[in-house]
Design a protein around this motif. Structure first.
Motif, PDB file in Angstrom:
ATOM      1  N   LYS A   1    -110.931  70.704 -26.259  1.00  0.00           N
ATOM      2  CA  LYS A   1    -110.067  70.828 -26.872  1.00  0.00           C
ATOM      3  C   LYS A   1    -109.437  72.355 -26.554  1.00  0.00           C
ATOM      4  CE  LYS A   1    -109.513  67.171 -30.065  1.00  0.00           C
ATOM      5  NZ  LYS A   1    -109.986  66.408 -31.821  1.00  0.00           N
ATOM      6  N   LYS A   2    -109.629  73.343 -26.370  1.00  0.00           N
ATOM      7  CA  LYS A   2    -109.609  74.727 -26.528  1.00  0.00           C
ATOM      8  C   LYS A   2    -109.287  74.840 -25.578  1.00  0.00           C
ATOM      9  CE  LYS A   2    -113.949  76.242 -26.197  1.00  0.00           C
ATOM     10  NZ  LYS A   2    -115.140  77.402 -26.927  1.00  0.00           N
ATOM     11  N   ALA A   3    -109.371  74.179 -24.430  1.00  0.00           N
ATOM     12  CA  ALA A   3    -109.223  74.372 -22.768  1.00  0.00           C
ATOM     13  C   ALA A   3    -107.847  74.234 -22.502  1.00  0.00           C
ATOM     14  CB  ALA A   3    -110.398  73.625 -21.736  1.00  0.00           C
ATOM     15  N   GLN A   4    -107.262  75.136 -21.539  1.00  0.00           N
ATOM     16  CA  GLN A   4    -105.566  74.814 -20.917  1.00  0.00           C
ATOM     17  C   GLN A   4    -105.654  74.078 -19.643  1.00  0.00           C
ATOM     18  OE1 GLN A   4    -106.322  79.241 -20.874  1.00  0.00           O
ATOM     19  NE2 GLN A   4    -103.886  78.998 -21.007  1.00  0.00           N
ATOM     20  N   ARG A   5    -104.855  73.232 -20.425  1.00  0.00           N
ATOM     21  CA  ARG A   5    -104.512  71.963 -19.241  1.00  0.00           C
ATOM     22  C   ARG A   5    -103.512  72.438 -17.817  1.00  0.00           C
ATOM     23  NH1 ARG A   5    -106.782  66.202 -20.556  1.00  0.00           N
ATOM     24  NH2 ARG A   5    -107.837  66.651 -21.986  1.00  0.00           N
ATOM     25  N   TYR A   6    -103.393  72.475 -16.585  1.00  0.00           N
ATOM     26  CA  TYR A   6    -101.882  72.202 -15.831  1.00  0.00           C
ATOM     27  C   TYR A   6    -101.212  71.402 -15.385  1.00  0.00           C
ATOM     28  CZ  TYR A   6    -102.001  77.294 -17.475  1.00  0.00           C
ATOM     29  OH  TYR A   6    -102.157  78.393 -18.547  1.00  0.00           O
ATOM     30  N   GLY A   7    -100.744  70.334 -15.706  1.00  0.00           N
ATOM     31  CA  GLY A   7    -100.668  69.006 -14.779  1.00  0.00           C
ATOM     32  C   GLY A   7    -101.172  68.561 -14.783  1.00  0.00           C
ATOM     33  N   GLU A   8    -100.785  67.011 -14.863  1.00  0.00           N
ATOM     34  CA  GLU A   8    -100.982  65.306 -15.179  1.00  0.00           C
ATOM     35  C   GLU A   8    -101.112  64.876 -14.404  1.00  0.00           C
ATOM     36  OE1 GLU A   8    -101.288  62.161 -18.974  1.00  0.00           O
ATOM     37  OE2 GLU A   8     -99.139  63.241 -17.875  1.00  0.00           O
ATOM     38  N   LEU A   9    -102.226  64.467 -13.865  1.00  0.00           N
ATOM     39  CA  LEU A   9    -102.433  63.626 -12.415  1.00  0.00           C
ATOM     40  C   LEU A   9    -102.732  61.942 -13.228  1.00  0.00           C
ATOM     41  CD1 LEU A   9    -105.368  65.462 -10.619  1.00  0.00           C
ATOM     42  CD2 LEU A   9    -103.043  64.621 -10.125  1.00  0.00           C
ATOM     43  N   LYS A  10    -101.634  60.982 -12.578  1.00  0.00           N
ATOM     44  CA  LYS A  10    -101.685  59.556 -13.261  1.00  0.00           C
ATOM     45  C   LYS A  10    -102.068  59.039 -12.353  1.00  0.00           C
ATOM     46  CE  LYS A  10     -99.024  57.309 -16.486  1.00  0.00           C
ATOM     47  NZ  LYS A  10     -97.718  57.483 -17.656  1.00  0.00           N
ATOM     48  N   THR A  11    -103.104  57.941 -12.543  1.00  0.00           N
ATOM     49  CA  THR A  11    -102.763  56.599 -11.278  1.00  0.00           C
ATOM     50  C   THR A  11    -101.781  55.663 -11.377  1.00  0.00           C
ATOM     51  OG1 THR A  11    -104.104  55.455 -12.441  1.00  0.00           O
ATOM     52  CG2 THR A  11    -106.018  57.244 -11.505  1.00  0.00           C
ATOM     53  N   GLN A  12    -102.100  55.306 -10.708  1.00  0.00           N
ATOM     54  CA  GLN A  12    -101.208  53.946 -10.469  1.00  0.00           C
ATOM     55  C   GLN A  12    -101.010  52.435 -10.436  1.00  0.00           C
ATOM     56  OE1 GLN A  12     -97.115  54.926  -9.713  1.00  0.00           O
ATOM     57  NE2 GLN A  12     -98.287  56.581 -10.530  1.00  0.00           N
ATOM     58  N   ASP A  13    -102.721  52.162 -10.378  1.00  0.00           N
ATOM     59  CA  ASP A  13    -102.628  50.603 -11.249  1.00  0.00           C
ATOM     60  C   ASP A  13    -102.596  50.496 -12.395  1.00  0.00           C
ATOM     61  OD1 ASP A  13    -104.274  52.501 -12.873  1.00  0.00           O
ATOM     62  OD2 ASP A  13    -105.971  52.205 -11.571  1.00  0.00           O
ATOM     63  N   LYS A  14    -102.890  49.365 -13.004  1.00  0.00           N
ATOM     64  CA  LYS A  14    -103.063  48.361 -13.999  1.00  0.00           C
ATOM     65  C   LYS A  14    -103.068  49.153 -15.296  1.00  0.00           C
ATOM     66  CE  LYS A  14    -102.514  44.207 -12.477  1.00  0.00           C
ATOM     67  NZ  LYS A  14    -103.266  42.886 -12.007  1.00  0.00           N
ATOM     68  N   ASP A  15    -104.502  50.213 -15.257  1.00  0.00           N
ATOM     69  CA  ASP A  15    -105.222  50.852 -16.104  1.00  0.00           C
ATOM     70  C   ASP A  15    -103.657  52.222 -16.461  1.00  0.00           C
ATOM     71  OD1 ASP A  15    -106.478  48.823 -16.570  1.00  0.00           O
ATOM     72  OD2 ASP A  15    -107.958  50.091 -16.044  1.00  0.00           O
ATOM     73  N   GLN A  16    -102.901  52.161 -15.123  1.00  0.00           N
ATOM     74  CA  GLN A  16    -102.378  53.841 -15.106  1.00  0.00           C
ATOM     75  C   GLN A  16    -103.529  54.975 -15.740  1.00  0.00           C
ATOM     76  OE1 GLN A  16     -98.524  53.469 -16.325  1.00  0.00           O
ATOM     77  NE2 GLN A  16     -98.180  53.081 -14.621  1.00  0.00           N
ATOM     78  N   GLN A  17    -104.269  55.185 -15.468  1.00  0.00           N
ATOM     79  CA  GLN A  17    -104.955  56.337 -16.479  1.00  0.00           C
ATOM     80  C   GLN A  17    -104.606  58.183 -15.520  1.00  0.00           C
ATOM     81  OE1 GLN A  17    -108.072  56.264 -18.219  1.00  0.00           O
ATOM     82  NE2 GLN A  17    -107.761  53.461 -18.000  1.00  0.00           N
ATOM     83  N   SER A  18    -104.754  59.034 -16.737  1.00  0.00           N
ATOM     84  CA  SER A  18    -104.761  60.223 -16.935  1.00  0.00           C
ATOM     85  C   SER A  18    -106.189  61.438 -16.471  1.00  0.00           C
ATOM     86  CB  SER A  18    -103.587  60.716 -18.057  1.00  0.00           C
ATOM     87  OG  SER A  18    -102.215  59.960 -18.001  1.00  0.00           O
ATOM     88  N   TYR A  19    -105.133  62.124 -15.435  1.00  0.00           N
ATOM     89  CA  TYR A  19    -106.344  63.102 -15.772  1.00  0.00           C
ATOM     90  C   TYR A  19    -105.603  64.641 -15.796  1.00  0.00           C
ATOM     91  CZ  TYR A  19    -109.316  59.152 -14.344  1.00  0.00           C
ATOM     92  OH  TYR A  19    -110.071  57.559 -14.072  1.00  0.00           O
ATOM     93  N   ALA A  20    -106.819  65.489 -16.226  1.00  0.00           N
ATOM     94  CA  ALA A  20    -105.846  66.820 -16.445  1.00  0.00           C
ATOM     95  C   ALA A  20    -106.266  67.335 -14.280  1.00  0.00           C
ATOM     96  CB  ALA A  20    -107.051  67.991 -16.887  1.00  0.00           C
TER      97      ALA A  20
END
Length: 512
Positions: free
Chosen positions: A166-185
């Motif tokens: 949680k303390k890590a800094q995130r830059y940008g978000e990658l989002k999939t286009q499938d039904k589940d629409q997963q998100s990754y940093a």
């Protein structure tokens, strides 16, 4: 006894302090805060991996970092103990594996800043980042950074991170286009370590990566982009350049140009017209020439060539504010020391044709180094007005060579909803020209410390000069000229006959 004791104690303390000093240098207390080591696995020219290397070199120069670049297989044991602030591992080839145990061991033990770009994040790196690795396949991803989004190219596979602290800094978000629409940093920073799954050469991916890298090395800032017209030459259509200048002036958009010039024939009218057009533009970056001819393996002639360029421009009241070049000029000792270093403001472009004179892979820094990016790379970004730049960035358009391209360029400039940088407000540039110094500060040019006024095109137009006959009336005047010539010919003929008859009448009168 005391006579022996105190000298021995002094020698011991000096030796002990030397050991401490050496340890501080090795373990980071005495690191060069402006120097990083970039280690890559392969150039992978088949997939244009070499362009990612030069993009990263330009990013690092843009945030004010010197960069030593080395191929992983050529890394020498102990290199990381030479005072680098950080080390960057760049994986360019998906199938490549790091094969140099000396580098892997030194990197694992290194306690400075570490950044991994691409695949191949090994278990020790995962442990140090406090993350887990997950590979995703066959995905079309959307990258989001704030309100701005961009669809990135389709990926066969990609390593993403899970279990991010949680303390890590995130830059940008990658989002999939499938039904589940997963998100990754996209990028993360945890303590003094960072990770990016890929580095793009353009668009939102590059801008987001730049912000993350700038933050990791504590160089973050927010800047406005500099609108730049590139590939201007003395042979460009100068009427189009003047029209473009008028268009930007009316829009209230300041802009710069990157232009080549010539060292000979500078007394000709064509060169005078070229410099008149440039005087209308305040920010000129002198573009480095193509390497070849007299410049090959000759540092003195290269330096003299640049001095001639700059002096000839200055004699025509054109004062460049910096030098623009492909980034390989900063990786070459001769090109860097005898050209780039004449200026404290650089504009670094992607490599096209690389010709080294003395390659040393020791990129240095300047007071300000612009990361030159093609403005077309922003066309697919949604909400582009929300894009934030973390380093000096020049958004470039090529000089148009037709009316259609000029029209398209105007439309593109109008469509880009950026707040553009105004160099008159924050430029502090200097260029060494032979024994002179050209500077640009607070919107004023200075030569050897004295303010120099530049005669603008408008001021030249206010002076009396001959007016060219409009083309519409040229034919009319040609016809009228012929009529007048015929008219005078008839008069001459009549006068000749009249004089002849007059003489004859005069003679007859005397005979009588």
């Amino acid at each position: 006894m005391r006579k022996i004791f105190f000298p021995l104690l002094t020698i011991f303390l000096i030796a002990f302090s030397g050991i401490i000093q050496a340890n501080q240098t090795v373990y980071g207390s005495k690191r060069d805060s402006n120097h990083v080591l970039l280690v890559y696995d392969s150039q992978n020219t088949v997939e244009q991996g070499e362009k990612k290397i030069d993009t990263l070199q330009r990013i690092l120069a843009g945030i004010g970092l010197k960069v030593t670049t080395v191929k992983e297989s050529e890394y020498q044991k102990g290199e990381l103990s030479r005072g680098y602030q950080g080390v960057i591992t760049m994986i360019n080839w998906k199938k490549a594996q790091l094969v140099n145990p000396a580098f892997i061991k030194d990197r694992d033990q290194y306690d400075g800043i570490k950044l991994h770009i691409g695949e191949g994040l090994d278990p020790i790196e995962q442990q140090q980042l406090q993350v887990k690795l997950k590979t995703i396949y066959q995905q079309q991803l959307i990258l989001r950074d704030g309100n701005s989004t961009e669809m990135i190219p389709f990926v066969d596979r990609m390593d993403v991170l899970t279990g991010i602290p949680k303390k890590a800094q995130r830059y940008g978000e990658l989002k999939t286009q499938d039904k589940d629409q997963q998100s990754y940093a996209y990028g993360i920073i945890n303590r003094n370590q960072g990770y990016l799954p890929f580095l793009n050469n353009r668009g939102l991916g590059l801008i987001t990566a730049g912000k993350m890298i700038a933050t990791l090395f504590d160089r973050q800032q927010e800047t406005k982009p500099l609108l730049t017209i590139a590939n201007v030459t003395p042979y460009s259509n100068l009427k189009m350049l003047d029209e473009l200048s008028s268009y930007c002036e009316n829009l209230g958009v300041p802009f710069a140009v990157s232009t080549t010039t010539v060292a000979k024939n500078t007394e000709m009218d064509a060169y005078k017209r070229f410099t008149r057009s440039l005087r209308r533009i305040e920010e000129i970056f002198l573009q480095a020439p193509v390497i070849g001819g007299a410049t090959v393996n000759n540092a003195a002639e290269l330096s003299e060539l640049f001095d001639n360029y700059l002096l000839n421009l200055a004699q025509n009241q054109v004062y460049p504010v910096g030098i623009s070049a492909q980034v390989f000029w900063d990786q070459d000792q001769v090109l860097r020391n005898n050209a780039l270093k004449k200026a404290n403001y650089w504009m670094l472009f992607p490599n096209k044709k690389v010709v080294y004179l003395k390659q040393d892979n020791q990129g240095e820094t300047s007071s300000r180094s612009y990361l030159a990016l093609a403005a077309s790379g922003f066309n697919k970004i949604k909400n582009q007005e929300d894009v934030r730049f973390a380093m000096p960035t020049a958004l470039t358009f090529n000089m148009p060579d037709s009316k259609v391209r000029l029209k398209n360029l105007k439309e593109q400039i109008h469509a880009l909803n950026f707040t553009w940088q105004n160099p008159a407000e924050d430029f502090n540039s200097k260029i060494d020209v032979a024994s002179s110094l050209i500077a640009y500060q607070n919107g004023q040019y200075l030569v050897n410390g004295k303010v120099t006024e530049v005669k603008t095109v408008a001021e030249e137009k206010s002076l009396p000069k001959s007016v060219e006959t409009p083309a519409l009336f040229k034919g009319f005047f040609r016809v009228q000229g012929r009529i007048i010539m015929v008219f005078f010919a008839i008069i001459f003929f009549v006068l000749t006959i009249f004089i002849a008859f007059g003489r004859k009448i005069y003679k007859n009168m005397f005979k009588r």
